[in-house]
Design an enzyme around this catalytic site. Structure first.
Site, PDB file in Angstrom:
ATOM      1  N   HIS A 164       0.805  -1.232   0.000  1.00 62.27           N
ATOM      2  CA  HIS A 164       0.000   0.000   0.000  1.00 62.27           C
ATOM      3  C   HIS A 164       0.836   1.280   0.000  1.00 62.27           C
ATOM      4  O   HIS A 164       0.300   2.356  -0.185  1.00 62.27           O
ATOM      5  CB  HIS A 164      -0.950   0.033   1.200  1.00 62.27           C
ATOM      6  CG  HIS A 164      -0.250   0.310   2.506  1.00 62.27           C
ATOM      7  ND1 HIS A 164       0.505  -0.632   3.158  1.00 62.27           N
ATOM      8  CD2 HIS A 164      -0.165   1.422   3.258  1.00 62.27           C
ATOM      9  CE1 HIS A 164       1.003  -0.121   4.248  1.00 62.27           C
ATOM     10  NE2 HIS A 164       0.626   1.129   4.348  1.00 62.27           N
TER      11      HIS A 164
HETATM   12  C1  UD1 Z   1      -2.336   5.016   6.176  1.00 59.23           C
HETATM   13  C2  UD1 Z   1      -1.090   5.410   6.961  1.00 59.23           C
HETATM   14  C3  UD1 Z   1      -0.061   4.286   6.854  1.00 59.23           C
HETATM   15  C4  UD1 Z   1      -0.650   2.949   7.233  1.00 59.23           C
HETATM   16  C5  UD1 Z   1      -1.875   2.695   6.393  1.00 59.23           C
HETATM   17  C6  UD1 Z   1      -2.531   1.379   6.724  1.00 59.23           C
HETATM   18  C7  UD1 Z   1      -0.516   7.803   7.052  1.00 59.23           C
HETATM   19  C8  UD1 Z   1       0.430   8.823   6.548  1.00 59.23           C
HETATM   20  N1  UD1 Z   1      -0.460   6.598   6.442  1.00 59.23           N
HETATM   21  O1  UD1 Z   1      -1.987   4.981   4.806  1.00 59.23           O
HETATM   22  O2  UD1 Z   1       1.013   4.569   7.718  1.00 59.23           O
HETATM   23  O3  UD1 Z   1       0.313   1.938   7.052  1.00 59.23           O
HETATM   24  O4  UD1 Z   1      -2.801   3.750   6.619  1.00 59.23           O
HETATM   25  O5  UD1 Z   1      -3.606   1.135   5.902  1.00 59.23           O
HETATM   26  O6  UD1 Z   1      -1.267   8.073   7.949  1.00 59.23           O
HETATM   27  N2  UD1 Z   1      -9.345   4.686   1.654  1.00 59.23           N
HETATM   28  C9  UD1 Z   1     -10.555   4.071   1.552  1.00 59.23           C
HETATM   29  N3  UD1 Z   1     -11.179   3.695   2.712  1.00 59.23           N
HETATM   30  C10 UD1 Z   1     -10.654   3.916   3.936  1.00 59.23           C
HETATM   31  C11 UD1 Z   1      -9.422   4.579   4.023  1.00 59.23           C
HETATM   32  C12 UD1 Z   1      -8.763   4.937   2.878  1.00 59.23           C
HETATM   33  O7  UD1 Z   1     -11.068   3.848   0.471  1.00 59.23           O
HETATM   34  O8  UD1 Z   1     -11.286   3.531   4.941  1.00 59.23           O
HETATM   35  C13 UD1 Z   1      -8.642   5.073   0.415  1.00 59.23           C
HETATM   36  C14 UD1 Z   1      -8.869   6.522   0.091  1.00 59.23           C
HETATM   37  O9  UD1 Z   1      -9.038   6.673  -1.270  1.00 59.23           O
HETATM   38  C15 UD1 Z   1      -7.571   7.186   0.498  1.00 59.23           C
HETATM   39  C16 UD1 Z   1      -6.553   6.065   0.293  1.00 59.23           C
HETATM   40  O10 UD1 Z   1      -7.259   4.866   0.578  1.00 59.23           O
HETATM   41  O11 UD1 Z   1      -7.309   8.307  -0.249  1.00 59.23           O
HETATM   42  C17 UD1 Z   1      -5.364   6.188   1.204  1.00 59.23           C
HETATM   43  O12 UD1 Z   1      -5.788   6.307   2.565  1.00 59.23           O
HETATM   44  P1  UD1 Z   1      -4.972   7.193   3.621  1.00 59.23           P
HETATM   45  O13 UD1 Z   1      -5.602   7.122   4.944  1.00 59.23           O
HETATM   46  O14 UD1 Z   1      -4.718   8.518   3.064  1.00 59.23           O
HETATM   47  O15 UD1 Z   1      -3.554   6.509   3.716  1.00 59.23           O
HETATM   48  P2  UD1 Z   1      -3.111   4.984   3.657  1.00 59.23           P
HETATM   49  O16 UD1 Z   1      -2.408   4.769   2.382  1.00 59.23           O
HETATM   50  O17 UD1 Z   1      -4.217   4.044   4.019  1.00 59.23           O
END
Ligand code: UD1
Length: 389
Positions: A224
């Site tokens: 991820h």
């Molecule tokens: C975040 C953490 C990372 C952790 C990871 C575990 C930071 C900087 N990063 O990264 O350290 O290892 O979580 O998963 O805080 N999304 C969904 N549903 C959700 C959440 C996210 O669809 O419930 C999608 C969204 O499009 C979002 C993307 O995933 O833009 C990324 O999510 P985000 O929370 O920004 O960061 P992660 O890559 O999940």
């Protein structure tokens, strides 16, 4: 006269936080006459599979406050969290804010707590990848610089903090709280069957027959990090390796993170994956399903920090798809199970062959014994509202 109760506000935001907060919440609840505890969920992760399932499976009570921050750029997430959390701190005036891990919620709430003159404790302090291109590294550095009390997982983390000038008496080496959850949940996970997990969680529409999944005959992959999934030039050779080298050799189970799926679709790689025999794409898994697959995998391929640690304790050979790690204690050279392979496919291919031949070898660093939350809460009871550090 009884000592006044200590008001604690703990924070979670994203999936890797939930397994770290569960043992703390349960341990604090054993001392209702000593602590008033409020749990705040910033809502960085909000999907049922990324958040709700963990509250249910780890019996974490519903958050007292939900900030509903959701997705966005880093600045948007951190900014929105700070604005919302400031109001919560002003309303409740806790004695302590406790943050875990290294996600955006950790950093945002640390800054807010300190600006409100609230004492701050960080669980999982002192980890350093020394890679400032990693957003989590920035979160770790900011949080540790501001923390009054730094709970560490191992001696290498202590050394990092001491080098940065953190006074020794603020550092408490308590072990790895995530392993408390692993130990508490492993019997329930062990009772599950990998084939049933794959059959139930496979992505809708991908109903190819699930091959037999006996322990030590399948691989598991999670991916991820932006550095691995955001660019097609990195992702494409990785996908070729997975579909052409790994899946024909042994079944490969890949629980797909939402951001990874978005990127794979954007790069035009999703179709190649969904039509690959031996590759089982699933939705993000719940805690017990993931733990069961980690227990049984012949090889784990991952860019997750938490999985490196879980593989270490379970003895599962782990290829870490990163060039560095903030968790060196899990590496083979420190007695662990993990090898750094970056995202260079030649290196990954060579190390994959070696890892598949390596026997399982459990490695439990000192204090990764399932009793970390006890040590943290004992420390908080001793300190109370005061801070005689
Ligand atoms: C975040 C953490 C990372 C952790 C990871 C575990 C930071 C900087 N990063 O990264 O350290 O290892 O979580 O998963 O805080 N999304 C969904 N549903 C959700 C959440 C996210 O669809 O419930 C999608 C969204 O499009 C979002 C993307 O995933 O833009 C990324 O999510 P985000 O929370 O920004 O960061 P992660 O890559 O999940």
């Amino acid at each position: 006269m009884n000592a006044p109760k200590v008001k604690i506000m703990s924070v979670v935001g994203a999936r890797p936080n939930f397994m770290k907060i569960a043992p703390l919440v349960h341990e604090l609840a054993r001392f209702p006459d000593r602590f008033d505890h409020l749990l705040v969920h910033t809502g960085q992760h909000y999907d049922a599979t990324m958040s709700d399932a963990f509250f249910r499976d780890l019996t974490i009570p519903a958050p007292d406050v939900h900030l509903e921050i959701g997705s966005g750029s880093h600045a948007e997430q951190v900014g929105r969290t700070m604005i919302a959390f400031e109001k919560v701190v002003q309303q409740h005036r806790p004695d302590w804010v406790i943050v875990v891990g290294d996600v955006n919620a950790t950093c945002a709430c640390s800054i807010t707590a300190k600006k409100e003159h609230v004492k701050l404790a960080h669980i999982e302090a002192g980890l350093r990848s020394f890679d400032l291109e990693m957003p989590e590294e920035i979160n770790r550095m900011v949080t540790d610089r501001l923390s009054d009390l730094l709970f560490t997982t191992d001696a290498l983390a202590d050394a990092n903090l001491l080098k940065e000038g953190v006074p020794e008496n603020r550092i408490r080496r308590v072990g790895n709280i995530m392993i408390d959850t692993l130990e508490r949940q492993r019997a329930r996970a062990a009772a599950l069957k990998p084939e049933a997990i794959a059959g139930e969680q496979v992505l809708p529409g991908l109903c190819a027959p699930i091959p037999p999944l006996r322990d030590n005959t399948f691989a598991v992959l999670t991916l991820h990090r932006p550095s691995n999934v955001d660019q097609a030039v990195v992702m494409k050779p990785l996908v070729e390796f997975l579909t052409q080298d790994v899946a024909p050799l042994m079944p490969l189970i890949w629980p797909v993170h939402p951001r990874t799926r978005q990127q794979l679709e954007r790069h035009g790689l999703w179709k190649d994956l969904t039509s690959c025999p031996g590759l089982i794409l699933t939705q993000p898994l719940g805690y017990h399903d993931m733990l069961r697959l980690t227990m049984g995998a012949r090889v784990m391929l991952t860019d997750s920090g938490g999985l490196q640690e879980e593989c270490c304790v379970l003895g599962t050979p782990c290829l870490t798809l990163r060039w560095n790690t903030e968790r060196p204690v899990t590496l083979v050279e420190h007695g662990g199970v993990s090898v750094l392979v970056g995202n260079d496919v030649q290196q990954i291919r060579a190390e994959f062959r070696k890892a598949a031949e390596r026997p399982r070898a459990e490695h439990r660093p000192p204090l990764w014994d399932g009793r970390t939350a006890e040590r943290i809460v004992a420390c908080l009871r001793e300190l109370g509202q005061g801070l005689s550090l």
